[in-house]
Design a protein around this motif. Structure first.
Motif, PDB file in Angstrom:
ATOM      1  N   GLU A   1       0.831  -1.209   0.000  1.00  0.00           N
ATOM      2  CA  GLU A   1       0.000   0.000   0.000  1.00  0.00           C
ATOM      3  C   GLU A   1       0.866   1.260   0.000  1.00  0.00           C
ATOM      4  OE1 GLU A   1      -3.773   1.961   2.426  1.00  0.00           O
ATOM      5  OE2 GLU A   1      -2.925   0.050   3.090  1.00  0.00           O
ATOM      6  N   LYS A   2       1.941   1.236   0.796  1.00  0.00           N
ATOM      7  CA  LYS A   2       2.825   2.400   0.840  1.00  0.00           C
ATOM      8  C   LYS A   2       3.506   2.616  -0.501  1.00  0.00           C
ATOM      9  CE  LYS A   2       6.791   4.445   3.250  1.00  0.00           C
ATOM     10  NZ  LYS A   2       7.819   4.278   4.317  1.00  0.00           N
TER      11      LYS A   2
ATOM     12  N   SER B   1       2.354   1.684  -3.435  1.00  0.00           N
ATOM     13  CA  SER B   1       1.330   2.192  -4.346  1.00  0.00           C
ATOM     14  C   SER B   1       1.194   3.698  -4.188  1.00  0.00           C
ATOM     15  CB  SER B   1      -0.031   1.527  -4.056  1.00  0.00           C
ATOM     16  OG  SER B   1      -0.068   0.208  -4.512  1.00  0.00           O
ATOM     17  N   LEU B   2       1.197   4.121  -2.951  1.00  0.00           N
ATOM     18  CA  LEU B   2       1.107   5.544  -2.652  1.00  0.00           C
ATOM     19  C   LEU B   2       2.317   6.293  -3.199  1.00  0.00           C
ATOM     20  CD1 LEU B   2      -0.792   7.487  -1.095  1.00  0.00           C
ATOM     21  CD2 LEU B   2       0.595   7.067   0.930  1.00  0.00           C
ATOM     22  N   ARG B   3       3.505   5.701  -3.034  1.00  0.00           N
ATOM     23  CA  ARG B   3       4.739   6.319  -3.530  1.00  0.00           C
ATOM     24  C   ARG B   3       4.701   6.473  -5.059  1.00  0.00           C
ATOM     25  NH1 ARG B   3       9.798   6.226  -1.117  1.00  0.00           N
ATOM     26  NH2 ARG B   3       9.147   4.463   0.180  1.00  0.00           N
ATOM     27  N   LYS B   4       4.326   5.377  -5.745  1.00  0.00           N
ATOM     28  CA  LYS B   4       4.293   5.425  -7.201  1.00  0.00           C
ATOM     29  C   LYS B   4       3.296   6.469  -7.701  1.00  0.00           C
ATOM     30  CE  LYS B   4       4.467   1.543  -9.644  1.00  0.00           C
ATOM     31  NZ  LYS B   4       4.037   0.298 -10.381  1.00  0.00           N
ATOM     32  N   THR B   5       2.144   6.515  -7.041  1.00  0.00           N
ATOM     33  CA  THR B   5       1.122   7.491  -7.440  1.00  0.00           C
ATOM     34  C   THR B   5       1.603   8.917  -7.212  1.00  0.00           C
ATOM     35  OG1 THR B   5      -0.589   5.878  -6.824  1.00  0.00           O
ATOM     36  CG2 THR B   5      -1.297   8.153  -7.167  1.00  0.00           C
ATOM     37  N   TRP B   6       2.234   9.161  -6.080  1.00  0.00           N
ATOM     38  CA  TRP B   6       2.726  10.511  -5.747  1.00  0.00           C
ATOM     39  C   TRP B   6       3.820  10.942  -6.724  1.00  0.00           C
ATOM     40  CZ3 TRP B   6       7.535  12.123  -3.403  1.00  0.00           C
ATOM     41  CH2 TRP B   6       7.546  13.476  -3.018  1.00  0.00           C
TER      42      TRP B   6
ATOM     43  N   GLU C   1      -5.578  13.862  -5.406  1.00  0.00           N
ATOM     44  CA  GLU C   1      -6.564  14.902  -5.120  1.00  0.00           C
ATOM     45  C   GLU C   1      -7.991  14.365  -5.170  1.00  0.00           C
ATOM     46  OE1 GLU C   1      -5.876  17.979  -7.948  1.00  0.00           O
ATOM     47  OE2 GLU C   1      -3.773  18.308  -7.345  1.00  0.00           O
ATOM     48  N   LYS C   2      -8.162  13.189  -5.753  1.00  0.00           N
ATOM     49  CA  LYS C   2      -9.504  12.635  -5.947  1.00  0.00           C
ATOM     50  C   LYS C   2      -9.893  11.629  -4.869  1.00  0.00           C
ATOM     51  CE  LYS C   2      -9.008  13.121 -10.952  1.00  0.00           C
ATOM     52  NZ  LYS C   2      -8.994  12.414 -12.255  1.00  0.00           N
ATOM     53  N   ILE C   3      -8.974  11.308  -3.952  1.00  0.00           N
ATOM     54  CA  ILE C   3      -9.286  10.323  -2.914  1.00  0.00           C
ATOM     55  C   ILE C   3      -9.023  10.916  -1.533  1.00  0.00           C
ATOM     56  CG2 ILE C   3      -8.759   8.371  -4.421  1.00  0.00           C
ATOM     57  CD1 ILE C   3      -6.087   8.074  -3.012  1.00  0.00           C
ATOM     58  N   THR C   4      -9.652  10.335  -0.532  1.00  0.00           N
ATOM     59  CA  THR C   4      -9.436  10.747   0.855  1.00  0.00           C
ATOM     60  C   THR C   4      -8.442   9.789   1.492  1.00  0.00           C
ATOM     61  OG1 THR C   4     -11.693  11.607   1.014  1.00  0.00           O
ATOM     62  CG2 THR C   4     -10.520  11.189   3.076  1.00  0.00           C
ATOM     63  N   LEU C   5      -7.297  10.303   1.886  1.00  0.00           N
ATOM     64  CA  LEU C   5      -6.258   9.462   2.475  1.00  0.00           C
ATOM     65  C   LEU C   5      -6.554   9.203   3.950  1.00  0.00           C
ATOM     66  CD1 LEU C   5      -3.030  11.100   0.970  1.00  0.00           C
ATOM     67  CD2 LEU C   5      -4.229   9.075   0.148  1.00  0.00           C
TER      68      LEU C   5
ATOM     69  N   GLN D   1      -1.597   9.187   5.183  1.00  0.00           N
ATOM     70  CA  GLN D   1      -1.021  10.525   5.311  1.00  0.00           C
ATOM     71  C   GLN D   1       0.357  10.462   5.956  1.00  0.00           C
ATOM     72  OE1 GLN D   1      -3.813  13.144   7.300  1.00  0.00           O
ATOM     73  NE2 GLN D   1      -5.489  12.484   5.988  1.00  0.00           N
ATOM     74  N   ALA D   2       0.497   9.589   6.963  1.00  0.00           N
ATOM     75  CA  ALA D   2       1.794   9.421   7.626  1.00  0.00           C
ATOM     76  C   ALA D   2       2.809   8.813   6.661  1.00  0.00           C
ATOM     77  CB  ALA D   2       1.640   8.535   8.868  1.00  0.00           C
ATOM     78  N   TRP D   3       2.370   7.823   5.886  1.00  0.00           N
ATOM     79  CA  TRP D   3       3.260   7.222   4.891  1.00  0.00           C
ATOM     80  C   TRP D   3       3.695   8.249   3.854  1.00  0.00           C
ATOM     81  CZ3 TRP D   3      -0.205   2.333   4.057  1.00  0.00           C
ATOM     82  CH2 TRP D   3       0.159   1.356   4.996  1.00  0.00           C
ATOM     83  N   LEU D   4       2.770   9.098   3.438  1.00  0.00           N
ATOM     84  CA  LEU D   4       3.091  10.103   2.430  1.00  0.00           C
ATOM     85  C   LEU D   4       4.156  11.068   2.953  1.00  0.00           C
ATOM     86  CD1 LEU D   4       2.308  10.812  -0.445  1.00  0.00           C
ATOM     87  CD2 LEU D   4       0.571  12.366   0.457  1.00  0.00           C
TER      88      LEU D   4
END
Length: 248
Positions: free
Chosen positions: A209-210, A212-217, A225-229, A234-237
């Protein structure tokens, strides 16, 4: 699911719509795809389906009569099914995974492939959706229809070998899919992350999951901007930001 395609070039669909996942879905009876040349419905003595636009302008427009009559024929032969009729149009709503998931819930899809300069506006009274696959212009709507059919059919029950595949695909979760690896564990010094061999399913899920978040960012930040984290995301980001800053 039933799929009808109205096109001037039905032969374009013969290869792509008979191979791989779609071919297997047809063989198993989970989907049927019928391509109809709407030129066959022309009432013009020359079998033409287009004409010059009133008021002038470049190019030719597809006339309403052949397409509307072809749609009427589809309704006559399948009156029992509710139909979603999709017009391939550069000015339409952009196709995405959410729309593919919507389409996969339908009993009967009809795709109208345009050609020439465009359509007589009165055709649009007979459709439910006007869809584009992107902000560019193709010679006709056939390739766009194939893209939408492929994205939709793979979501039908039992079409993919692994039922979890389409649930973790990029865009299905709102994030890009996490990095994946297979054998060998060490490929010329490039080693698979150790966590994937830990046997700890929660740690693996968190890593996936982290990442996935990294690749997307890194690649598609506008998707965030289209999803609620969640608070965890948010901490991972925040961690990802510091990690990427340190690497650079």
């Amino acid at each position: 699911m039933k799929i009808d395609v109205l096109t001037l070039f039905p032969a374009m669909f013969e290869g792509p719509m008979s191979e791989s996942i779609i071919g297997k879905a047809i063989e198993s009876g989970r989907v049927s795809i019928t391509c109809t040349n709407f030129r066959d419905y022309s009432e013009n003595k020359h079998n033409s389906v287009d004409d010059y636009p009133f008021g002038g302008g470049a190019g030719m427009l597809l006339r309403a009569q052949p397409i509307v009559d072809a749609l009427t024929d589809i309704e006559v032969h399948s009156p029992e099914t509710k139909k979603r009729i999709v017009l391939l149009d550069p000015s339409g709503k952009t196709f995405n995974q959410e729309l593919a998931e919507e389409f996969a819930e339908e009993e009967h899809l009809v795709f109208i492939c345009g050609h020439y300069e465009g359509f007589d506006e009165r055709i649009k009274q007979h459709v439910t959706d006007e869809i584009s696959i992107g902000d560019y212009v193709l010679t006709g709507g056939e390739l766009g229809a194939m893209v939408m059919i492929d994205a939709t059919v793979r979501l039908l029950p039992a079409v993919l070998g692994n039922e979890q595949s389409n649930k973790t695909d990029s865009f299905s979760t709102g994030l890009l899919e996490h990095p994946q690896y297979t054998r060998p564990r060490d490929f010329r010094g490039d080693v698979v992350p150790e966590v994937l061999f830990s046997g700890n399913h929660q740690k693996i899920a968190d890593w996936q999951e982290k990442e996935s978040l990294r690749k997307t960012w890194l690649r598609r930040p506008e998707m965030l901007e289209k999803i609620t984290l969640s608070k965890k995301q948010q901490a991972w980001l925040a961690e990802i930001f510091l990690e990427e800053k340190a690497d650079n």
